[in-house]
Design a protein around this motif. Structure first.
Motif, PDB file in Angstrom:
ATOM      1  N   LYS A  23      -7.537  -3.486 -11.673  1.00 26.83           N
ATOM      2  CA  LYS A  23      -7.814  -3.870 -13.058  1.00 26.83           C
ATOM      3  C   LYS A  23      -7.420  -2.687 -13.932  1.00 26.83           C
ATOM      4  CE  LYS A  23     -10.169  -7.786 -12.247  1.00 26.83           C
ATOM      5  NZ  LYS A  23      -9.919  -9.064 -12.856  1.00 26.83           N
ATOM      6  N   TRP A  25      -7.137  -0.447 -17.227  1.00 27.27           N
ATOM      7  CA  TRP A  25      -7.949  -0.198 -18.397  1.00 27.27           C
ATOM      8  C   TRP A  25      -7.527   1.120 -19.001  1.00 27.27           C
ATOM      9  CZ3 TRP A  25     -11.318   3.222 -20.598  1.00 27.27           C
ATOM     10  CH2 TRP A  25     -12.113   2.719 -21.629  1.00 27.27           C
ATOM     11  N   TYR A 108      -4.896  -6.989 -21.816  1.00 21.38           N
ATOM     12  CA  TYR A 108      -5.474  -6.335 -20.639  1.00 21.38           C
ATOM     13  C   TYR A 108      -4.630  -6.740 -19.442  1.00 21.38           C
ATOM     14  CZ  TYR A 108      -9.471  -5.620 -23.665  1.00 21.38           C
ATOM     15  OH  TYR A 108     -10.270  -5.234 -24.703  1.00 21.38           O
ATOM     16  N   GLU A 110      -3.935  -6.695 -14.901  1.00 23.43           N
ATOM     17  CA  GLU A 110      -4.340  -6.486 -13.516  1.00 23.43           C
ATOM     18  C   GLU A 110      -3.110  -6.654 -12.645  1.00 23.43           C
ATOM     19  OE1 GLU A 110      -7.287  -9.548 -12.746  1.00 23.43           O
ATOM     20  OE2 GLU A 110      -5.750 -10.931 -12.008  1.00 23.43           O
ATOM     21  N   PHE A 135      -3.628 -10.540 -19.781  1.00 23.78           N
ATOM     22  CA  PHE A 135      -4.592 -11.456 -20.379  1.00 23.78           C
ATOM     23  C   PHE A 135      -4.882 -11.001 -21.803  1.00 23.78           C
ATOM     24  CE2 PHE A 135      -5.246 -11.244 -15.851  1.00 23.78           C
ATOM     25  CZ  PHE A 135      -5.372 -12.571 -15.475  1.00 23.78           C
ATOM     26  N   ASN A 136      -5.173 -11.957 -22.680  1.00 23.81           N
ATOM     27  CA  ASN A 136      -5.590 -11.569 -24.026  1.00 23.81           C
ATOM     28  C   ASN A 136      -7.098 -11.353 -24.060  1.00 23.81           C
ATOM     29  OD1 ASN A 136      -6.786 -14.132 -24.294  1.00 23.81           O
ATOM     30  ND2 ASN A 136      -5.139 -14.949 -25.566  1.00 23.81           N
ATOM     31  N   GLN A 137      -7.612 -11.035 -25.221  1.00 23.00           N
ATOM     32  CA  GLN A 137      -9.034 -10.709 -25.382  1.00 23.00           C
ATOM     33  C   GLN A 137      -9.946 -11.898 -25.071  1.00 23.00           C
ATOM     34  OE1 GLN A 137      -6.765 -10.850 -27.797  1.00 23.00           O
ATOM     35  NE2 GLN A 137      -7.533 -12.161 -29.434  1.00 23.00           N
ATOM     36  N   ARG A 138      -9.419 -13.089 -25.022  1.00 25.61           N
ATOM     37  CA  ARG A 138     -10.219 -14.281 -24.670  1.00 25.61           C
ATOM     38  C   ARG A 138     -10.124 -14.611 -23.176  1.00 25.61           C
ATOM     39  NH1 ARG A 138      -7.580 -14.927 -29.115  1.00 25.61           N
ATOM     40  NH2 ARG A 138      -5.937 -16.222 -28.259  1.00 25.61           N
ATOM     41  N   GLY A 139      -9.409 -13.762 -22.422  1.00 24.53           N
ATOM     42  CA  GLY A 139      -9.274 -13.990 -20.988  1.00 24.53           C
ATOM     43  C   GLY A 139      -8.163 -14.967 -20.620  1.00 24.53           C
ATOM     44  N   MET A 140      -7.354 -15.377 -21.584  1.00 28.58           N
ATOM     45  CA  MET A 140      -6.248 -16.297 -21.324  1.00 28.58           C
ATOM     46  C   MET A 140      -5.064 -15.523 -20.754  1.00 28.58           C
ATOM     47  SD  MET A 140      -4.115 -18.647 -24.041  1.00 28.58           S
ATOM     48  CE  MET A 140      -5.570 -19.578 -24.479  1.00 28.58           C
ATOM     49  N   LYS A 141      -4.525 -16.011 -19.637  1.00 26.37           N
ATOM     50  CA  LYS A 141      -3.351 -15.362 -19.053  1.00 26.37           C
ATOM     51  C   LYS A 141      -2.155 -15.612 -19.960  1.00 26.37           C
ATOM     52  CE  LYS A 141      -1.612 -16.882 -15.213  1.00 26.37           C
ATOM     53  NZ  LYS A 141      -1.179 -17.164 -13.833  1.00 26.37           N
TER      54      LYS A 141
END
Length: 156
Positions: A23, A25, A108, A110, A135-141
């Motif tokens: 992951k 960061w 973000y 991984e 992924f964006n801030q909403r967790g969408m790939k």
């Protein structure tokens, strides 16, 4: 003892295990300046990436971040964890833009190790094959890519 960070930058061939997920960061929020500068320095003058008035009438309704910027961000995010010790990047493949990225989105990443193998021609190094996902801030790939890079084996 002095620690200068070099040992923790990337990995040796033996450090990578298929199935491991890194992951990355921190994330990076893509600004209007980032998008415009990247578009300009790569000579991409598509109105999709630089013309708000044009995009107001487009299906997305706002400016899209230029795709190679998202690719570059994802690869860059992965370097510290994975390819920081790389001798060479060998191949990028299967790049898919899974969803649009807009100015103001935070990206973000991984990376999953898919395979490793020793070099056939150089016994002191090997090849890592991995898939990275953004992924964006909403967790969408928003992006997926696979790449191979050449890394040294751990010094004996």
């Amino acid at each position: 003892m002095i620690h200068d960070g070099r040992e923790n930058f990337g990995g040796y061939l033996e450090d990578f295990v298929p199935g491991d997920i890194y992951k990355h960061w921190p994330g990076k929020t893509v600004t209007e300046a980032d998008n415009h500068l990247f578009s300009l320095i790569t000579m991409n003058s598509s109105p999709l990436h630089i013309d708000e008035a044009y995009m107001a009438k487009h299906q997305h309704g706002k400016i899209l971040v230029v795709g190679p910027l998202v690719i570059s961000l994802l690869v860059g995010m992965s370097v510290r964890d994975t390819s920081g010790k790389a001798v060479a990047n060998l191949e990028y493949e299967k790049i898919t833009h899974d969803a649009p990225v807009f100015q103001g989105d935070t990206i973000y990443g991984e990376s999953e190790i898919l395979e490793t193998r020793e070099s056939r021609s150089r016994p002191d190094r090997g090849i890592v094959y991995m898939e990275s996902r953004a992924f964006n801030q909403r967790g969408m790939k928003v992006l997926t890519l696979r790449r191979r890079f050449l890394v040294p084996k751990r010094p004996q």
